[in-house]
Design an enzyme around this catalytic site. Structure first.
Site, PDB file in Angstrom:
ATOM      1  N   CYS A  74       0.866  -1.178   0.000  1.00  0.00           N
ATOM      2  CA  CYS A  74       0.000   0.000   0.000  1.00  0.00           C
ATOM      3  C   CYS A  74       0.905   1.231   0.000  1.00  0.00           C
ATOM      4  O   CYS A  74       2.108   1.126  -0.242  1.00  0.00           O
ATOM      5  CB  CYS A  74      -0.967  -0.016   1.182  1.00  0.00           C
ATOM      6  SG  CYS A  74      -0.168  -0.026   2.803  1.00  0.00           S
ATOM      7  N   THR A  75       0.357   2.395   0.299  1.00  0.00           N
ATOM      8  CA  THR A  75       1.121   3.638   0.188  1.00  0.00           C
ATOM      9  C   THR A  75       2.300   3.686   1.161  1.00  0.00           C
ATOM     10  O   THR A  75       3.442   3.896   0.769  1.00  0.00           O
ATOM     11  CB  THR A  75       0.209   4.854   0.428  1.00  0.00           C
ATOM     12  OG1 THR A  75      -0.913   4.776  -0.440  1.00  0.00           O
ATOM     13  CG2 THR A  75       0.971   6.154   0.178  1.00  0.00           C
TER      14      THR A  75
END
Length: 317
Positions: free
Chosen positions: A179-180
């Site tokens: 994810c980020t």
């Protein structure tokens, strides 16, 4: 040299009195003239902070000095201007909304996927028995994602648990979530383990750290971020643009929010359509009476919507 820093971080660590901590933390951030957004919950912290290098260093030093947060891995970007307008610290049930609140089932402090550092991820990601799983929302992975990554049709991370069954065919594979910044993977990988997946990993520090430490190789497009930059470059090795304009279909890597605050949709839009549509996703939003003035950035400070009107008085959300 950039005049400001922007910090991205999270930490799963028990905070006994989260509401009081949030109030005190807001005062502390304001004392350092920081802007940003921090979510506080009993399970920990999730924040993006922006300010001068000196203020950001003081912030990091203070958190690291607290044994609850000593392990925080701050991702630091140099920026030309603050990435937020205001400072918000809010207490919530979770530091990332997943709906997985039972610590007896999902507890990242107890059990989660094996953390892979960026170089380890780079060396492992192309294995024949490896599945790379993007656990972010549609508008995020439409803007950018790893080559050959599996993406899920989800509008918010809280939809992820409902998609587990779609991954059943990969139970005998090595699954690496990303994810980020890593925070969603802590719960996503923990849920995969709970559901019987046995060989589960996660990219430590997420896309942002991978870009800084491994050059972002094979990350196609840009990475969506939750501040007024909206999207950042990641890949300095073999970059490509994969997103297309929502309105005309031409290739673009520009992400904006719809200028209609009652829509506020995240979408990609080229500069030509941005001018023509005045930063809106459709004609209906373009004609909306509350449409905000489009300045070319597509980022807007949130304005509370009226939720109740009594005796001529308006209550705000």
């Amino acid at each position: 040299m950039a005049q400001y820093n922007t910090l991205l971080y999270y930490c799963y660590s028990t905070i006994a009195d989260g509401e009081q901590f949030a109030a005190d933390h807001l005062k502390f951030c304001k004392s350092l003239n920081l802007t940003g957004r921090v979510i506080v919950a009993t399970e920990g912290l999730n924040g993006t902070i922006s300010g001068s290098p000196e203020s950001c260093k003081a912030y990091m030093d203070t958190l690291h000095a607290d044994e609850r947060f000593a392990s925080i891995d701050f991702k630091v970007d140099e920026v030309d201007s603050p990435s937020f307008v205001k400072m918000h610290v809010r207490y919530k049930d979770e530091i990332v909304h997943s709906g997985l609140r039972d610590p007896n089932i999902i507890n990242p402090q107890d059990k989660t996927g094996i953390h892979l550092e960026p170089q380890e991820f780079l060396e492992m990601k192309d294995g024949e028995d490896v599945i790379i799983l993007d656990v972010r929302s549609n508008y995020e992975h439409n803007l950018g994602k790893f080559k050959n990554a599996i993406t899920l049709d989800i509008e918010n991370f809280r939809d992820f648990p409902e998609k587990i069954n779609e991954l059943a065919e990969y139970k005998d594979k090595k699954i690496i979530t990303y994810c980020t910044g890593g925070i969603k993977c802590e719960k996503a990988s923990a849920l995969l383990l709970h559901e019987g997946f046995t060989d589960v990993y996660q990219l430590h520090g997420g896309i942002i750290k991978y870009g800084k430490e491994a050059g972002g190789e094979d990350f196609d497009g840009k990475c969506y971020v939750f501040d007024n930059r909206l999207a950042v470059e990641v890949n300095s090795v073999n970059p490509v643009v994969i997103a297309t304009c929502y309105n005309c279909g031409n290739v673009t890597d520009k992400m904006i929010n719809c200028a209609n605050p009652e829509c506020n949709e995240h979408f990609t839009q080229c500069d030509d359509c941005g001018t023509t549509m005045q930063g809106c996703c459709c004609d209906a939003c373009k004609e909306h009476p509350r449409k905000r003035e489009y300045d070319g950035t597509g980022y807007y400070v949130k304005v509370p919507l009226p939720v109740n009107v009594k005796a001529g008085k308006v209550s705000l959300a």
